[in-house]
Design a protein around this motif. Structure first.
Motif, mmCIF file in Angstrom:
data_model
loop_
_atom_site.group_PDB
_atom_site.id
_atom_site.type_symbol
_atom_site.label_atom_id
_atom_site.label_comp_id
_atom_site.label_asym_id
_atom_site.label_seq_id
_atom_site.Cartn_x
_atom_site.Cartn_y
_atom_site.Cartn_z
ATOM 1 N N GLU A 59 -5.236 3.675 6.806
ATOM 2 C CA GLU A 59 -4.974 5.077 7.144
ATOM 3 C C GLU A 59 -3.644 5.233 7.865
ATOM 4 O OE1 GLU A 59 -5.199 8.978 6.979
ATOM 5 O OE2 GLU A 59 -6.532 7.575 5.945
ATOM 6 N N ILE A 60 -3.254 4.251 8.673
ATOM 7 C CA ILE A 60 -1.931 4.281 9.304
ATOM 8 C C ILE A 60 -0.851 4.332 8.228
ATOM 9 C CG2 ILE A 60 -0.255 2.936 10.662
ATOM 10 C CD1 ILE A 60 -2.590 1.898 12.332
ATOM 11 N N GLY A 61 -1.001 3.493 7.204
ATOM 12 C CA GLY A 61 -0.029 3.461 6.111
ATOM 13 C C GLY A 61 0.027 4.766 5.344
ATOM 14 N N ARG A 62 -1.143 5.305 4.991
ATOM 15 C CA ARG A 62 -1.194 6.561 4.236
ATOM 16 C C ARG A 62 -0.593 7.706 5.038
ATOM 17 N NH1 ARG A 62 -5.725 8.709 1.129
ATOM 18 N NH2 ARG A 62 -6.493 9.383 3.172
ATOM 19 N N THR A 63 -0.927 7.770 6.305
ATOM 20 C CA THR A 63 -0.408 8.844 7.157
ATOM 21 C C THR A 63 1.102 8.728 7.315
ATOM 22 O OG1 THR A 63 -2.501 8.936 8.370
ATOM 23 C CG2 THR A 63 -0.581 9.929 9.428
ATOM 24 N N ALA A 64 1.594 7.509 7.464
ATOM 25 C CA ALA A 64 3.037 7.291 7.625
ATOM 26 C C ALA A 64 3.810 7.825 6.429
ATOM 27 C CB ALA A 64 3.329 5.807 7.825
ATOM 28 N N VAL A 65 3.328 7.555 5.234
ATOM 29 C CA VAL A 65 4.022 8.018 4.025
ATOM 30 C C VAL A 65 3.988 9.543 3.933
ATOM 31 C CG1 VAL A 65 4.023 8.008 1.506
ATOM 32 C CG2 VAL A 65 3.620 5.883 2.757
ATOM 33 N N ARG A 66 2.829 10.130 4.212
ATOM 34 C CA ARG A 66 2.721 11.590 4.134
ATOM 35 C C ARG A 66 3.672 12.273 5.115
ATOM 36 N NH1 ARG A 66 -2.978 10.664 4.015
ATOM 37 N NH2 ARG A 66 -3.145 11.399 6.174
ATOM 38 N N LEU A 67 3.777 11.718 6.326
ATOM 39 C CA LEU A 67 4.660 12.321 7.325
ATOM 40 C C LEU A 67 6.133 12.105 6.981
ATOM 41 C CD1 LEU A 67 2.762 11.485 10.635
ATOM 42 C CD2 LEU A 67 2.836 13.653 9.396
ATOM 43 N N LEU A 68 6.468 10.922 6.473
ATOM 44 C CA LEU A 68 7.853 10.683 6.060
ATOM 45 C C LEU A 68 8.224 11.624 4.912
ATOM 46 C CD1 LEU A 68 10.456 9.021 6.366
ATOM 47 C CD2 LEU A 68 9.556 7.433 4.661
ATOM 48 N N TYR A 69 7.298 11.853 4.031
ATOM 49 C CA TYR A 69 7.512 12.786 2.917
ATOM 50 C C TYR A 69 7.823 14.180 3.459
ATOM 51 C CZ TYR A 69 6.648 15.145 -1.566
ATOM 52 O OH TYR A 69 6.766 15.890 -2.717
ATOM 53 N N ASP A 70 7.097 14.590 4.496
ATOM 54 C CA ASP A 70 7.372 15.882 5.122
ATOM 55 C C ASP A 70 8.761 15.916 5.743
ATOM 56 O OD1 ASP A 70 4.897 16.872 4.430
ATOM 57 O OD2 ASP A 70 3.972 16.468 6.372
#
Length: 372
Positions: free
Chosen positions: A341-352
């Motif tokens: 979940e840390i990995g998934r959240t990191a990508v979503r936030l970087l995308y933002d």
């Protein structure tokens, strides 16, 4: 409104001055060094702005002499108008191309990192991002080279697990100043406003300490590696100490492994060829301790080997780990971070961030306490 990238700002500023005839055809423009000082950016950023002007033939770059205005303001205005007319076509063409992000880890293994990487990959796939992955193996020079390489390849953003060290790489500081899309995982940087996705290490350490106190331990050793100034370790130590201060009659000892090297091929080689001399001395110096809290799973495994060889009855609690725990008779509890979940959240936030949204602060992903 999207956050303006620094090289684009320099490019626009110089182009505007040429169009306003502040610089005439044949006039010399500021050097990369002068632009670096004026805008407080890296040489790479200044060079990129100048390269954009040269690519569009607005300026001419002469090696050893400098950069000169190549066209009149009227001609440049015509070119800019023509460029605006085709901008939508260019955007439509580029929309079919995948954005690329570069993921840079300090190191990773079965005990921590593999699931984190899986989470990042899954989120990239869902968001149609391409991903490059590199590992610094705790080398700041390698970290610097990888970041420069990523910028030269014009990646859209970087997810960074920074090298554990007392100092930060200058290139990371420059990225922050340049407004380059950057997101940290696992450990944040004190004094830098960079979003970070991680575990609440302070609370997690308190939960581990509580296990030992509730089991009657009165003297507990906090054992870590030499990079004690890493924010992750600081948070864990502070949480550990604060919990013990709240419980009268319980004391602590601090110890660190100066020669510990985490880089191993797999969990089966953790103990292979390891020089236990320093760890044996630590155990001897802390023999009044009946329990240990280690900041990393591999340290717990190595400690377990020493305790086993000395036939000592001690208890270990630790962070992370693999499903089949080696020397489980010593490891009584562990914090399992939700790496995926840390990995998934990191990508979503970087995308933002890449798309111009503001992302700030530390995002703590819930963890799990596993008691054996």
């Amino acid at each position: 409104m999207s956050k303006e990238i620094m090289y684009e700002r320099i490019y626009k500023d110089l182009l505007t001055k040429i169009m306003k005839q502040e610089y005439l055809p044949g006039d010399k423009l500021p050097t990369e060094k002068e632009l670096t000082d004026e805008y407080h950016v890296s040489r790479i950023t200044a060079k990129k702005a100048m390269d954009m002007l040269a690519y569009k033939e607005f300026i001419k770059r002469i090696p050893g002499r400098g950069s000169y205005v190549n066209k009149s303001s009227a001609r440049i205005k015509e070119d800019v108008l023509a460029e605006d007319k085709t901008a939508q076509e260019i955007m439509e063409h580029n929309s079919g191309k995948k954005r690329v992000i570069h993921v840079i880890f300090d190191m990773f293994g079965a005990d921590f990192g593999v699931e984190l990487l899986r989470g990042i990959e899954a989120a990239c796939r869902k968001l149609k991002l391409s991903m490059m992955f590199s590992c610094t193996y705790a080398d700041m020079d390698v970290e610097k080279d990888l970041i420069i390489e990523a910028q030269e390849h014009e990646v859209s953003g970087i997810i960074l697990m920074c090298v554990q060290n007392e100092m930060y790489s200058n290139i990371v500081l420059q990225m922050v100043l340049d407004g380059f899309p950057l997101l940290l995982v696992d450990r944040h940087m004190i004094g830098l406003s960079v979003p970070c996705v991680k575990t609440d290490n302070y609370t997690a350490a308190q939960e581990l300490a509580a296990v030992l106190v509730e089991r009657g331990h009165k003297r507990i050793c906090f054992l870590t590696h030499k990079d004690i100034n890493t924010t992750t370790i600081q948070e864990r130590y502070n949480g550990f100490c604060e919990y013990l201060l709240e419980h009268e009659g319980v004391s602590s000892v601090f110890a660190k492994l100066k020669n510990y090297n985490k880089v191993v091929d797999d969990k089966g080689s953790i103990c292979e060829g390891y020089d236990y001399t320093e760890l044996e001395q630590i155990v001897e110096n802390t023999k009044q301790c009946s329990a240990y809290l280690t900041t990393e799973y591999q340290i717990a495994v190595l400690l377990g080997q020493v305790l086993k060889s000395k036939q000592m009855e001690s208890e270990i609690v630790t962070f992370d780990g693999v499903e089949s725990i080696i020397d489980a008779q010593y490891v009584s509890a562990q914090i399992k971070q939700d790496e995926y979940e840390i990995g998934r959240t990191a990508v979503r936030l970087l995308y933002d961030i890449i798309n111009g949204k503001s992302v700030t602060g530390h995002i703590n992903i819930p963890h799990k306490l596993i008691v054996h």
